[in-house]
Design an enzyme around this catalytic site. Structure first.
Site, PDB file in Angstrom:
ATOM      1  N   ASP A 100      -3.939   2.643  -5.081  1.00 59.64           N
ATOM      2  CA  ASP A 100      -2.691   2.693  -4.311  1.00 59.64           C
ATOM      3  C   ASP A 100      -2.338   1.391  -3.594  1.00 59.64           C
ATOM      4  OD1 ASP A 100      -4.737   2.789  -2.499  1.00 59.64           O
ATOM      5  OD2 ASP A 100      -4.013   4.551  -1.416  1.00 59.64           O
ATOM      6  N   GLU A 101      -3.019   0.289  -3.919  1.00 61.20           N
ATOM      7  CA  GLU A 101      -2.663  -0.973  -3.245  1.00 61.20           C
ATOM      8  C   GLU A 101      -2.763  -2.162  -4.189  1.00 61.20           C
ATOM      9  OE1 GLU A 101      -5.242  -2.231  -0.055  1.00 61.20           O
ATOM     10  OE2 GLU A 101      -6.931  -1.133  -0.889  1.00 61.20           O
TER      11      GLU A 101
ATOM     12  N   ASP B 196       0.848  -1.187   0.000  1.00 57.01           N
ATOM     13  CA  ASP B 196       0.000   0.000   0.000  1.00 57.01           C
ATOM     14  C   ASP B 196       0.889   1.244   0.000  1.00 57.01           C
ATOM     15  OD1 ASP B 196      -2.042   1.795   0.228  1.00 57.01           O
ATOM     16  OD2 ASP B 196      -2.894   0.954   2.055  1.00 57.01           O
TER      17      ASP B 196
END
Length: 392
Positions: A103-104, A9
């Site tokens: 974002d992960e 992340d």
């Protein structure tokens, strides 16, 4: 075979991207999001979190908690660019990966340990991402997606954590129930009324108790609390939709203004479709009234990336949703059921001048940016408007 699942992340992703452009923001409380009056916090720095600020909080409240915070308006095109950079690095290294959000990511390294340490591999990949993008990133490694995700949260900021296979229950036991990803606010409150506050308490009770209390959801929670998670890492696929939305600084009721916002959003979205070589077959309108009642409706269309075709359908949906005199807080357009392909001219509906105009406008946008030119009346974008959102 023992599973090895990595969850990574990007830390305070939007803030971190902004800091790459503006080093003066480093070490300061930063809020990324919409206007102070109507917007929400899309991302906040750890310095701002110390004041109780968190994502999805109304911006007005966040600034009350942290008056010295620096407010930065979001730029989702820029964030999408950095997200793709990270995804490309992962795609070039991981045998199987899943992009869970902007974002992960999850990665399945099962079987790799026969040849190379999964822990060492994950650490080296993390350093590569930091080195090539400049973005801080954390990861967790364990036998399942749930434990790895929780481990990532505990590893932040910019850290790494390995939960050795067989130690999942011990790792989870002292943590609060809310740390389980699928444990929402209502579930946590219901468990608290049952005297269950720590994950360890769930581990100690029979699964039938959880089933009686929460049904199938309770059984799933019990399994996750005991480190039993065989959910697969779903291989990364192409983007399924494109969308934009505006939250207005002041509620709107003028139909002509609303139509112009719809046309402008369609203009931007169809340009993105053509640039990516994509067509859409579904148009969705989202409208939120001042009382927070939300209208969502969609229409299917022949595969297209034409502003005129898509705008016509979007305006039909607007006509259905519009109630004279009713105040509108938010409006959005989503294009979905995307496929790869070049635009096929519809000889019965398309006008050649429209096609040539689109090509000419696309050439100008590709060279000078999307803000320079638009079809028809230009919507004046206020700095007080909420940031546009692009879905992946």
């Amino acid at each position: 075979m023992e599973r090895h699942i990595v969850h990574c992340d990007l830390d305070t992703f939007f803030v971190s991207v902004e800091r790459l452009q503006r080093p003066d923001l480093i070490g300061k409380p930063v809020l990324v999001g919409g206007s102070a009056g109507r917007g929400v916090v899309a991302s906040c720095s750890y310095e701002a979190r110390q004041f109780g600020v968190h994502s999805a909080m109304p911006m007005k409240q966040a600034l009350q908690l942290c008056p010295e915070a620096i407010l930065v308006r979001g730029d989702h095109d820029k964030y999408a660019q950095y997200s793709r950079m990270v995804t490309e690095i992962i795609a070039g290294s991981a045998p199987v990966f899943e992009k869970a959000s902007i974002d992960e990511h999850y990665m399945d390294l099962t079987g790799m340990d026969k040849y190379f340490s999964c822990w060492k591999w994950a650490r080296e990949l993390r350093q590569k991402i930091i080195r090539e993008t400049g973005l801080p990133i954390s990861f967790g490694l364990s036998s399942g997606k749930t434990v790895s995700k929780i481990a990532t949260g505990l590893a932040k900021p910019c850290g790494e954590l390995y939960v050795v296979p067989g130690e999942e229950k011990t790792f989870l036991a002292p943590l609060p129930v809310k740390k389980i990803p699928m444990a929402g606010k209502q579930t946590v409150q219901k468990l608290a009324r049952m005297g269950i506050h720590k994950i360890e308490a769930i581990q100690k009770i029979d699964v039938s108790v959880m089933e009686r209390a929460l049904g199938v959801h309770g059984v799933s929670l019990w399994k996750k609390a005991n480190g039993l998670d065989d959910a697969p890492v779903v291989p990364h696929g192409e983007r399924k939709s494109l969308s934009k939305e505006w939250t207005f600084e002041q509620d709107l009721s003028d139909q002509d203004q609303l139509q112009q916002y719809v046309k402008t959003m369609v203009d931007d979205l169809t340009f993105s479709l053509r640039r990516e070589g994509r067509l859409c077959a579904c148009v969705t309108l989202k409208m939120r009234y001042s009382n927070f009642e939300t209208f969502t409706r969609q229409l299917t269309i022949p595969y297209s990336c034409s502003e005129r075709v898509i705008a016509q359908k979007a305006l039909e949906l607007l006509q259905q949703a519009y109630k004279p005199g009713t105040k509108i807080r938010l409006i959005g357009i989503r294009l979905s059921e995307l496929v790869s392909g070049s635009y096929q001219i519809d000889l019965f509906n398309d006008v050649l001048t429209d096609i040539n105009l689109s090509k000419a406008m696309d050439g100008i946008r590709n060279k000078y940016g999307t803000e320079l030119i638009r079809r028809g009346q230009r919507v004046q974008r206020s700095r007080k408007d909420d940031a546009q959102r692009v879905s992946a």
